[in-house]
Design an enzyme around this catalytic site. Structure first.
Site, mmCIF file in Angstrom:
data_model
loop_
_atom_site.group_PDB
_atom_site.id
_atom_site.type_symbol
_atom_site.label_atom_id
_atom_site.label_comp_id
_atom_site.label_asym_id
_atom_site.label_seq_id
_atom_site.Cartn_x
_atom_site.Cartn_y
_atom_site.Cartn_z
ATOM 1 N N GLU A 290 0.820 -1.205 0.000
ATOM 2 C CA GLU A 290 0.000 0.000 0.000
ATOM 3 C C GLU A 290 0.861 1.266 0.000
ATOM 4 O O GLU A 290 0.426 2.327 -0.445
ATOM 5 C CB GLU A 290 -0.936 -0.012 1.227
ATOM 6 N N HIS A 311 6.474 -27.067 -1.828
ATOM 7 C CA HIS A 311 5.756 -28.123 -2.548
ATOM 8 C C HIS A 311 4.584 -27.567 -3.357
ATOM 9 O O HIS A 311 3.723 -28.316 -3.805
ATOM 10 C CB HIS A 311 5.299 -29.199 -1.553
ATOM 11 N N LYS A 425 -14.153 1.067 -3.708
ATOM 12 C CA LYS A 425 -15.211 1.509 -2.797
ATOM 13 C C LYS A 425 -16.256 2.327 -3.556
ATOM 14 O O LYS A 425 -17.451 2.145 -3.365
ATOM 15 C CB LYS A 425 -14.628 2.404 -1.688
#
Ligand code: PA5
Length: 450
Positions: A290, A311, A425
């Site tokens: 961020e 793995h 948003k």
């Protein structure tokens, strides 16, 4: 006291000393800008000297309130998202028994659960269902006080708490951590008389773990916040602007990742060999992702838990596109001791390991992987932690915060804003028909054909 340390020898096959040295000047200047407040986003630098500036009275109150609540409650639900929960979760998970949340091993301790970091109906239903017959309370954390995920979750859980205990007793089980004046949560807290702690104006979410945002949940979980702060103080002192590049590990780390970035290594994978650090990497990813990912720039932070992910992701790391470098958090001493037993039949052929500690085997896998990855084209940065405790986690937190500020300034971005987070948003509000989004609603509905 010992300290965490940084080793960048594993990048030396990929960059020259001259290339590294060419970034010293800008790195030192970037560190200075964090201290003399001449860089971008300079009204969000409250974290820089925070370890030495923590309000002692508030800290005592945090510890006292947490101790009292852990006597009276069995579960505290911490509601928050991003910087408002990841720091606390990173520290609590690193210090907790791996199985305490399943087996309720810590019956004598309060258990911290998390909510408000998603909008999953299943998650909310199941946590409400789980809490039904428990003795619980809520710590709601939101700097803005208006973030949708925690706000919805708080409304729903508060409703359950009111139903269970009655409004007045429910209010005594709620702690709000938010801006001291602004936001819906502040208003609600004042109206309903919740106990509150403030988040300083000049400290953004992802840099807030050493404020009440992190300290209160960590104290609730029964961990030593004084030791955490002491650890942070150590690297607050040792990374000051007068500490030059050869002695300043925040600068060294910032230089290493920026020179690798310039040479095309655009993904940094944080690896641990102890699953207790899984959430530490989640905190770190938010801090760097961020802070740096903007203006079309930035290293993409990713993480793996080894040996588990050897793995699954191991093949790509060893052999895939060469755009990745690795930062390994290496723990020198685990907190437990366990050796491989001798087996008379030796049908599994493992007697060559009998009597040897599991940690030794883990360590050999770590060293073996490091060389394999370097040989395969993955530069390696190593951070050593003497052990996982509050003090070293405090050091690690401050070290990464400082390195992040320096690194972002070197990259030429403002580390302290997050303009990109608003886009999703706005679309969501438009789709949900929130007041004030009428124009956007029309446009987005057309796009989805409704
Ligand atoms: O680092 C940040 O600023 C963000 O991740 C915020 O912490 C997150 O968006 C939550 O914001 P708030 O605390 O205002 O609810």
């Amino acid at each position: 006291m010992d300290k965490i340390s940084l080793n960048i020898e594993g990048i030396k096959n990929f960059v020259t000393n001259d290339e590294i040295n060419s970034l010293i000047e800008i790195a030192e200047k970037s560190n200075l800008q964090l201290h003399d407040k001449t860089g971008t986003g300079n009204d969000f630098l409250g974290w820089v000297n925070l370890p030495f500036e923590i309000d002692k009275e508030e800290l005592e109150d945090i510890k006292k309130t947490a101790a009292e609540l852990s006597q009276t409650l069995d579960i505290m639900v911490v509601i928050g998202i991003g910087g408002s929960y990841l720091g606390a979760k990173a520290v609590i998970e690193a210090l907790s028994n791996n199985f305490s949340s399943y087996a309720n091993l810590s019956k004598e301790k309060l258990t911290v659960l998390y909510a408000g970091h998603n909008i999953s109906e299943d998650y909310l239903f199941e946590i409400i269902d789980f809490l039904n017959d428990k003795n619980w309370g809520i710590t709601v954390i939101s700097k803005s006080g208006t973030t949708t995920e925690p706000a919805i979750t708080f409304r729903m859980l508060k409703n359950e708490l009111d139903k269970k205990y009655g409004k007045k007793s429910a209010s005594n089980r709620i702690i709000a951590i938010t801006d001291k004046e602004k936001g819906a949560l502040r208003e609600l807290a004042a109206k309903e008389n919740y106990k509150t702690y403030n988040i300083a104006d000049d400290i953004g979410g992802r840099f807030s773990v050493l404020t009440a945002v992190g300290l209160f949940p960590i104290a609730l979980a029964g961990f030593d916040v004084d030791a955490l702060i002491e650890g942070a103080k150590y690297y607050c002192k040792e990374t000051k602007s007068e500490i030059k590049s050869d002695k300043n590990i925040a600068i060294t780390y910032a230089i290493a990742r920026n020179i690798l970035y310039q040479k095309g290594y655009i993904i940094e994978v944080m690896a641990n060999y102890n699953p207790k650090l899984h959430y530490f990497a989640e905190w770190w990813k938010q801090l760097f992702g961020e802070s740096e990912g903007k203006d079309g720039k930035g290293i993409f932070p990713a993480s793996v838990d080894f040996t588990t992910d050897l793995h699954s992701m191991g093949q790509y790391l060893q052999d895939g596109k060469r755009i990745i470098f690795e930062t390994v958090i290496s723990i020198e001493n685990p907190s437990r001791t366990l050796a491989v037993p001798y087996d008379k039949g030796n049908l599994d052929g493992l007697n060559y390991l009998s009597g040897r500690r599991v940690h030794e085997i883990n360590e050999m896998s770590e060293i073996g992987t490091m060389f394999a990855h370097i040989d395969g084209g993955v530069p390696n940065i190593k951070i050593n932690l003497p052990e996982i405790n509050e003090y070293y986690l405090g050091q690690l937190i401050y070290f990464f915060e400082k390195a992040c500020g320096i690194s972002a300034y070197m990259l030429g971005v403002n580390p302290f804003n997050q303009p990109g987070v608003e886009n999703y948003k706005n679309n969501m509000f438009a789709l949900l028909g929130k007041k004030g989004f009428e124009e956007e609603t029309k446009k987005i509905k057309k796009r989805i054909g409704r």
